[in-house]
Design a protein around this motif. Structure first.
Motif, PDB file in Angstrom:
ATOM      1  N   GLN A   1      -4.019  11.757  -3.875  1.00 26.98           N
ATOM      2  CA  GLN A   1      -3.838  11.886  -2.605  1.00 26.98           C
ATOM      3  C   GLN A   1      -3.874  10.604  -1.792  1.00 26.98           C
ATOM      4  N   TYR A   2      -4.798   9.503  -2.126  1.00 27.23           N
ATOM      5  CA  TYR A   2      -4.871   8.597  -1.448  1.00 27.23           C
ATOM      6  C   TYR A   2      -3.702   7.807  -1.327  1.00 27.23           C
ATOM      7  N   ASN A   3      -3.299   7.799  -2.740  1.00 33.21           N
ATOM      8  CA  ASN A   3      -2.033   6.758  -3.058  1.00 33.21           C
ATOM      9  C   ASN A   3      -0.494   7.501  -2.400  1.00 33.21           C
ATOM     10  N   GLY A   4      -0.787   8.794  -2.443  1.00 32.80           N
ATOM     11  CA  GLY A   4       0.533   9.439  -1.864  1.00 32.80           C
ATOM     12  C   GLY A   4       0.469   9.212  -0.302  1.00 32.80           C
ATOM     13  N   LEU A   5      -0.665   9.380   0.408  1.00 32.05           N
ATOM     14  CA  LEU A   5      -0.755   9.128   1.870  1.00 32.05           C
ATOM     15  C   LEU A   5      -0.189   7.696   2.071  1.00 32.05           C
ATOM     16  N   LEU A   6      -0.643   6.788   1.290  1.00 35.09           N
ATOM     17  CA  LEU A   6      -0.358   5.243   1.783  1.00 35.09           C
ATOM     18  C   LEU A   6       1.041   4.990   1.374  1.00 35.09           C
ATOM     19  N   ARG A   7       1.791   5.689   0.494  1.00 37.31           N
ATOM     20  CA  ARG A   7       2.988   5.420   0.207  1.00 37.31           C
ATOM     21  C   ARG A   7       3.964   6.108   1.075  1.00 37.31           C
ATOM     22  N   TYR A   8       3.748   7.426   1.645  1.00 35.11           N
ATOM     23  CA  TYR A   8       4.261   7.953   2.822  1.00 35.11           C
ATOM     24  C   TYR A   8       4.210   7.298   4.198  1.00 35.11           C
ATOM     25  N   ALA A   9       2.944   6.878   4.446  1.00 32.98           N
ATOM     26  CA  ALA A   9       2.772   6.225   5.809  1.00 32.98           C
ATOM     27  C   ALA A   9       3.332   4.743   5.779  1.00 32.98           C
ATOM     28  N   PHE A  10       3.382   4.058   4.558  1.00 33.77           N
ATOM     29  CA  PHE A  10       4.152   2.755   4.834  1.00 33.77           C
ATOM     30  C   PHE A  10       5.400   2.779   4.189  1.00 33.77           C
ATOM     31  N   GLN A  11       5.956   3.918   3.609  1.00 32.59           N
ATOM     32  CA  GLN A  11       7.225   4.024   3.294  1.00 32.59           C
ATOM     33  C   GLN A  11       7.428   3.235   2.052  1.00 32.59           C
ATOM     34  N   VAL A  12       6.566   3.251   1.086  1.00 38.18           N
ATOM     35  CA  VAL A  12       6.756   2.470  -0.253  1.00 38.18           C
ATOM     36  C   VAL A  12       7.622   3.323  -1.235  1.00 38.18           C
ATOM     37  N   THR A  13       8.715   2.865  -1.163  1.00 37.35           N
ATOM     38  CA  THR A  13       9.625   3.809  -2.082  1.00 37.35           C
ATOM     39  C   THR A  13       9.822   3.553  -3.414  1.00 37.35           C
ATOM     40  N   GLU A  14      10.391   4.527  -4.374  1.00 39.55           N
ATOM     41  CA  GLU A  14      10.339   4.211  -5.725  1.00 39.55           C
ATOM     42  C   GLU A  14      11.144   2.776  -5.953  1.00 39.55           C
ATOM     43  N   LYS A  15      12.327   2.601  -5.321  1.00 41.09           N
ATOM     44  CA  LYS A  15      13.307   1.184  -4.987  1.00 41.09           C
ATOM     45  C   LYS A  15      12.310   0.086  -4.808  1.00 41.09           C
ATOM     46  N   THR A  16      11.249   0.520  -4.262  1.00 43.43           N
ATOM     47  CA  THR A  16      10.490  -0.920  -3.548  1.00 43.43           C
ATOM     48  C   THR A  16       9.612  -1.228  -4.819  1.00 43.43           C
ATOM     49  N   LEU A  17       9.092  -0.109  -5.406  1.00 42.79           N
ATOM     50  CA  LEU A  17       8.237  -0.360  -6.445  1.00 42.79           C
ATOM     51  C   LEU A  17       8.919  -0.998  -7.782  1.00 42.79           C
ATOM     52  N   LEU A  18      10.017  -0.517  -8.077  1.00 42.35           N
ATOM     53  CA  LEU A  18      10.953  -1.042  -9.144  1.00 42.35           C
ATOM     54  C   LEU A  18      11.481  -2.498  -8.863  1.00 42.35           C
ATOM     55  N   GLU A  19      11.781  -2.675  -7.546  1.00 42.79           N
ATOM     56  CA  GLU A  19      12.022  -4.414  -7.315  1.00 42.79           C
ATOM     57  C   GLU A  19      11.151  -5.067  -7.478  1.00 42.79           C
ATOM     58  N   SER A  20       9.662  -4.609  -6.950  1.00 42.63           N
ATOM     59  CA  SER A  20       8.491  -5.639  -7.215  1.00 42.63           C
ATOM     60  C   SER A  20       7.975  -5.702  -8.427  1.00 42.63           C
ATOM     61  N   GLY A  21       8.488  -4.864  -9.447  1.00 47.04           N
ATOM     62  CA  GLY A  21       8.013  -4.926 -10.894  1.00 47.04           C
ATOM     63  C   GLY A  21       6.848  -3.883 -11.089  1.00 47.04           C
ATOM     64  N   TRP A  22       6.686  -3.050 -10.140  1.00 47.54           N
ATOM     65  CA  TRP A  22       5.290  -2.272 -10.336  1.00 47.54           C
ATOM     66  C   TRP A  22       5.859  -0.759 -10.594  1.00 47.54           C
TER      67      TRP A  22
END
Length: 400
Positions: free
Chosen positions: A18-39
């Motif tokens: 839930q912590y991670n989900g709220l962070l990603r929603y609030a700061f709009q960390v998308t799957e594309k962002t994660l993939l491009e960063s190698g995470w």
């Protein structure tokens, strides 16, 4: 939807999703962002385990669902050569449908009260909204400067007796140098293991660490950089003396044939252009970190004034968010320290808790703040404050 149904409690590792989900929603960390960063998604989740284990994270829950959160991460900070335990606030986020309900204010008060109980008299944060945090008592205390230098403007003909060597990310000389730098640099944060993890988190694998060694093999400075698409990106460059500064710039200049420009950051809050033969480089400056004194009396107990300052002054501090700071204090300053007395001084100054923070941290002088109508006092008192406070802006490069 009502705030009456909201439960406030500390998060545990079981709340990670839930912590991670709220962070990603609030700061709009998308799957594309994660993939491009190698995470990968699991990597992100695992990286947050240390935060939940070592930080105090408060959350608002609506029927078991995390809807707002506020994390307090403990660090040590050099404030005018005195080491302070402080708190770095991070992960401030709320789902939009719960905004306007005062949840974040409740979490902030919980967190600030706990900081006070833990002896953390100062809190820092990177603001997503300066006006919002100003209303809660935070104020700007540091700057971040960006610079761009063309290859033909790089320093030439620099002679130093030492040498530069590239090392691994885990090199002990590298991390020890930062600790030495923090010990001698006002505003610098001491990095613990989690802070170092955060430092590297989003860097690419080709990021390089280079250390300058004196002729006697003593490490005296380092730079962290990446060369990509004909550009050298300098993430951080610190040095303990001018020899190591010159040595690192000589090393940068040796890349002239490999790059078209050098881009980097400077946290000393002073332009670097003057030190170059060709000073017509591009520099930009913006506010970076905001600070807030959590407990004024506690902060002043350790605070270092100018050694030659002597006398008393009564401060009327306004703090609408933390009632224990909303008070008048008379400071009796002598020998670089101050006592707090019940007497009333002939010198009076009124200011907010945010203004007091930026004054004592050295970001703004009392005379500057008075011109901006942030301090109400006569000329004698303003002069006294300017003579008492050390004028040096904080060097803060970390963003947790």
């Amino acid at each position: 939807m009502s705030s009456d149904n909201i439960d406030i409690k500390k998060l545990t590792a079981q709340d990670l999703d839930q912590y991670n989900g709220l962070l990603r929603y609030a700061f709009q960390v998308t799957e594309k962002t994660l993939l491009e960063s190698g995470w990968e998604d699991e990597d992100i989740k695992q990286s947050k385990f240390p935060v939940l284990e070592r930080a105090n994270v408060w959350g608002c829950f609506d029927e078991g669902e995390l809807v707002s959160q506020f994390a307090v991460y403990p660090l040590d900070m050099n404030i005018h050569s005195v080491v302070y335990p402080i708190a770095f606030i991070t992960s401030v986020s709320t789902y939009p449908e719960y905004s306007g309900m005062g949840l974040m204010s409740q979490l902030m008060k919980k967190g600030l009260r706990e900081m006070r109980d833990n002896g953390q008299s100062l809190s820092l944060l990177y603001p997503y909204s300066i006006p919002l945090y100003r209303k809660k008592g935070w104020e700007i205390i540091s700057d971040k400067m960006s610079f761009t230098i063309r290859d033909v403007q790089l320093p030439k003909n620099i002679e130093v007796p030492g040498y530069v060597r590239r090392v691994s990310w885990e090199d002990s000389d590298f991390m020890d140098l930062h600790t030495q730098f923090a010990k001698q640099t006002h505003g610098c944060l001491f990095r613990n293991n989690l802070a170092w993890d955060e430092y590297w988190k989003w860097d690419e694998d080709d990021t390089t660490v280079a250390i300058y060694y004196r002729e006697d093999d003593l490490p005296r400075g380092y730079m962290v950089y990446l060369i990509k698409d004909d550009v050298m990106y300098i993430k951080e460059m610190i040095y303990l003396d001018m020899e190591s500064r010159k040595g690192l710039w000589k090393y940068i200049g040796a890349h002239e044939s490999m790059v078209s420009e050098v881009r980097g950051y400077n946290y000393f809050s002073e332009p670097i252009a003057f030190s170059f033969d060709d000073s017509e480089i591009k520099e930009t400056i913006r506010p970076y970190i905001m600070g807030r004194i959590v407990d004024t009396k506690m902060f002043l107990e350790k605070y270092r004034f100018r050694g030659e300052a002597e006398g008393d002054v009564t401060l009327r501090i306004s703090d609408s968010f933390l009632e224990w700071n909303d008070q008048s204090l008379t400071l009796d300053i002598f020998g670089g320290k101050c006592g707090i007395t019940n007497a009333i001084s002939r010198r009076h100054a009124s200011m907010s808790i945010g203004t007091l923070t930026t004054l004592l941290l050295g970001y703004k002088r009392a005379s500057e703040l008075a011109e901006l109508e942030r301090i109400e006092a006569d000329r004698e008192t303003i002069k006294f404050l300017d003579n008492a406070v050390i004028h040096k802006k904080p060097y803060i490069s970390d963003y947790i």
